[in-house]
Design an enzyme around this catalytic site. Structure first.
Site, PDB file in Angstrom:
ATOM      1  CE  LYS A   1      -4.443  -1.670   1.336  1.00 33.80           C
ATOM      2  NZ  LYS A   1      -5.680  -1.508   2.052  1.00 33.80           N
TER       3      LYS A   1
ATOM      4  CE  LYS B   1      -6.436  -7.047  -1.465  1.00 31.06           C
ATOM      5  NZ  LYS B   1      -7.142  -6.907  -0.248  1.00 31.06           N
TER       6      LYS B   1
ATOM      7  CE  LYS C   1     -13.709  -2.282   0.685  1.00 29.24           C
ATOM      8  NZ  LYS C   1     -13.230  -2.147   2.053  1.00 29.24           N
TER       9      LYS C   1
HETATM   10  N1  AQP Z   1     -10.078  -9.981  -3.238  1.00 31.36           N
HETATM   11  C1  AQP Z   1     -10.436 -10.486  -2.079  1.00 31.36           C
HETATM   12  N2  AQP Z   1     -10.639 -11.803  -1.940  1.00 31.36           N
HETATM   13  C2  AQP Z   1     -11.030 -12.343  -0.746  1.00 31.36           C
HETATM   14  N3  AQP Z   1     -11.237 -11.590   0.355  1.00 31.36           N
HETATM   15  C3  AQP Z   1     -11.049 -10.274   0.254  1.00 31.36           C
HETATM   16  N4  AQP Z   1     -11.166  -9.262   1.131  1.00 31.36           N
HETATM   17  C4  AQP Z   1     -10.849  -8.086   0.549  1.00 31.36           C
HETATM   18  N5  AQP Z   1     -10.526  -8.294  -0.729  1.00 31.36           N
HETATM   19  C5  AQP Z   1     -10.636  -9.643  -0.958  1.00 31.36           C
HETATM   20  C6  AQP Z   1     -11.577  -9.455   2.527  1.00 31.36           C
HETATM   21  O1  AQP Z   1     -12.661  -8.569   2.784  1.00 31.36           O
HETATM   22  C7  AQP Z   1     -12.612  -8.184   4.165  1.00 31.36           C
HETATM   23  C8  AQP Z   1     -12.774  -6.707   4.256  1.00 31.36           C
HETATM   24  O2  AQP Z   1     -11.692  -6.083   3.627  1.00 31.36           O
HETATM   25  P1  AQP Z   1     -11.454  -4.535   3.872  1.00 31.36           P
HETATM   26  O3  AQP Z   1     -12.411  -3.761   3.112  1.00 31.36           O
HETATM   27  O4  AQP Z   1     -11.477  -4.259   5.292  1.00 31.36           O
HETATM   28  O5  AQP Z   1     -10.007  -4.273   3.420  1.00 31.36           O
HETATM   29  P2  AQP Z   1      -9.180  -4.602   2.163  1.00 31.36           P
HETATM   30  O6  AQP Z   1      -8.652  -5.996   2.257  1.00 31.36           O
HETATM   31  O7  AQP Z   1      -8.154  -3.580   2.147  1.00 31.36           O
HETATM   32  O8  AQP Z   1     -10.169  -4.462   0.936  1.00 31.36           O
HETATM   33  P3  AQP Z   1      -9.691  -4.139  -0.498  1.00 31.36           P
HETATM   34  O9  AQP Z   1     -10.853  -4.252  -1.404  1.00 31.36           O
HETATM   35  O10 AQP Z   1      -8.523  -4.955  -0.867  1.00 31.36           O
HETATM   36  O11 AQP Z   1      -9.294  -2.607  -0.378  1.00 31.36           O
HETATM   37  P4  AQP Z   1      -7.996  -1.899  -0.906  1.00 31.36           P
HETATM   38  O12 AQP Z   1      -8.220  -1.690  -2.333  1.00 31.36           O
HETATM   39  O13 AQP Z   1      -7.959  -0.643  -0.128  1.00 31.36           O
HETATM   40  O14 AQP Z   1      -6.828  -2.810  -0.625  1.00 31.36           O
HETATM   41  C9  AQP Z   1     -11.272  -8.697   4.725  1.00 31.36           C
HETATM   42  O15 AQP Z   1     -11.519  -9.853   5.494  1.00 31.36           O
HETATM   43  C10 AQP Z   1     -10.486  -9.049   3.498  1.00 31.36           C
HETATM   44  O16 AQP Z   1      -9.598 -10.130   3.738  1.00 31.36           O
END
Ligand code: AQP
Length: 332
Positions: free
Chosen positions: A112, A196, A199
């Site tokens: 990040k 992966k 968002k």
């Molecule tokens: N691609 C994914 N596959 C499986 N699980 C996922 N999670 C996120 N992306 C995937 C799981 O969703 C839960 C909530 O995640 P979060 O929103 O708190 O944080 P994150 O992992 O940072 O989500 P993003 O979409 O990946 O955001 P960015 O783009 O900011 O990095 C968690 O349990 C996570 O494991």
């Protein structure tokens, strides 16, 4: 030991299929077997800048996603993290237990922060300490997360263990178990099967959002990257082709079939066959959730009530534990 489940989702918008299959779906099934605490982790969200108005709306949207996915707010605790001050307090305490060397190994910070590590917020760096605090504040025993959070969970376990050892309070904090989906622990981007689904990815075509309508879902799946061959007939071959593997994995998870069975149905066919089928089942599964979220978002006072009720319940549990933690540390 009583099973206590804790997990959170960041209110950073664009909730997607990865969040659903990696986390929310599991949240829903766990509510039948344990006491569950589900948190909209807004303190985590601000580790990168959030526009205040958008953040506020995203807090409601994430709450709506919990409910629309099937979490029963009368049986579980749903609340937002910043409303329970114990999270921030315990985060500080655990930051004094956690080690720099442990944080330096966290790959999500490296991903990040990218090349601009010096410009990343301190909050982003110590994010895993806050995550440990979230879990340990409620003495949670089980934490449903996607595979991307495995390393942070391991750190939470190390912090719990060190606290128990340092203060000679054996078993005070339970060592939390990660609950990572077995079949699909990491949903990958529709544009690049090695990354992966996330968002913050710029292209909206890289993910299926919970709010997408049927047309958009079909369009995104049609445009999803694939290779030129047909669908193989064995998993070993499939695993070498990341985009095909991802689409089939999503399909099998959504229809609730083993990957082998889905592969039997699809092998030898071209990708348009799989894509048509996948769009169909995604529309069936995801669109009702999106519609329900939309409806819930039209009644903010109802969502506010759910958060308020959850916050009161969470606060009682948090205060009870924080009081003991203060005593253990020696605060007067
Ligand atoms: N691609 C994914 N596959 C499986 N699980 C996922 N999670 C996120 N992306 C995937 C799981 O969703 C839960 C909530 O995640 P979060 O929103 O708190 O944080 P994150 O992992 O940072 O989500 P993003 O979409 O990946 O955001 P960015 O783009 O900011 O990095 C968690 O349990 C996570 O494991």
């Amino acid at each position: 030991m009583k099973k206590i489940v804790f997990s959170g989702v960041q209110p950073t918008g664009n909730l997607h299929l990865g969040n659903y299959l990696g986390a929310l779906k599991n949240f829903v099934s766990l509510q039948h077997e344990a006491e569950c605490i589900y948190c909209v982790v807004d303190l985590h969200a601000i580790t990168t800048f959030q526009d205040p108005k958008t953040l506020r709306s995203n807090i409601f949207e994430t709450t709506a996603a919990f409910i629309a996915s099937g979490i029963d707010d009368s049986k579980n605790i749903i609340f937002n993290q910043s409303s329970v001050s114990g999270h921030a307090e315990l985060s500080w305490i655990l930051s004094c237990v956690s080690r720099m060397g442990w944080l330096n190994r966290m790959t999500q910070f490296k991903d990040k922060a990218g090349k601009d590590k010096e410009k990343a917020s301190v909050g982003l760096y110590i994010y895993p300490n806050l995550m440990a605090a979230d879990i340990l504040l409620y003495k949670a025993t089980h934490v449903p997360v996607g595979a991307d959070q495995k390393q942070h969970l391991e750190l939470s376990r190390d912090i719990a263990q060190k606290f128990n050892n340092d203060f000679k309070v054996r078993n005070f904090f339970p060592i939390p178990e990660p609950l990572i989906p077995k079949n699909i622990s990491r949903v990958m981007s529709l544009r690049d099967g090695t990354k992966k689904m996330s968002k913050s990815e710029e292209s909206d075509y890289s993910r299926i959002n919970l709010s997408d309508n049927p047309d958009l879902i079909s369009k995104k799946i049609k445009k999803a990257k694939t290779d030129s061959g047909n669908i193989p007939d064995n998993i070993k071959e499939l695993e070498k082709r990341s985009e095909a593997f991802n689409l089939l994995n999503i399909y099998s998870e959504i229809v609730g079939q083993k990957l082998e069975k889905a592969l039997n149905e699809m092998s030898g066919k071209d990708f348009s066959f799989l894509k048509d089928k996948l769009s169909e089942v995604l529309v069936e599964k995801i669109c009702p959730i999106g519609k329900k979220m939309d409806k819930l978002m039209q009644d903010k006072s109802h969502l506010e009530n759910i958060i308020k009720k959850g916050t009161e319940k969470a606060n009682i549990k948090a205060e009870e534990n924080i009081k003991k933690i203060r005593e253990i540390i020696g605060f007067v």
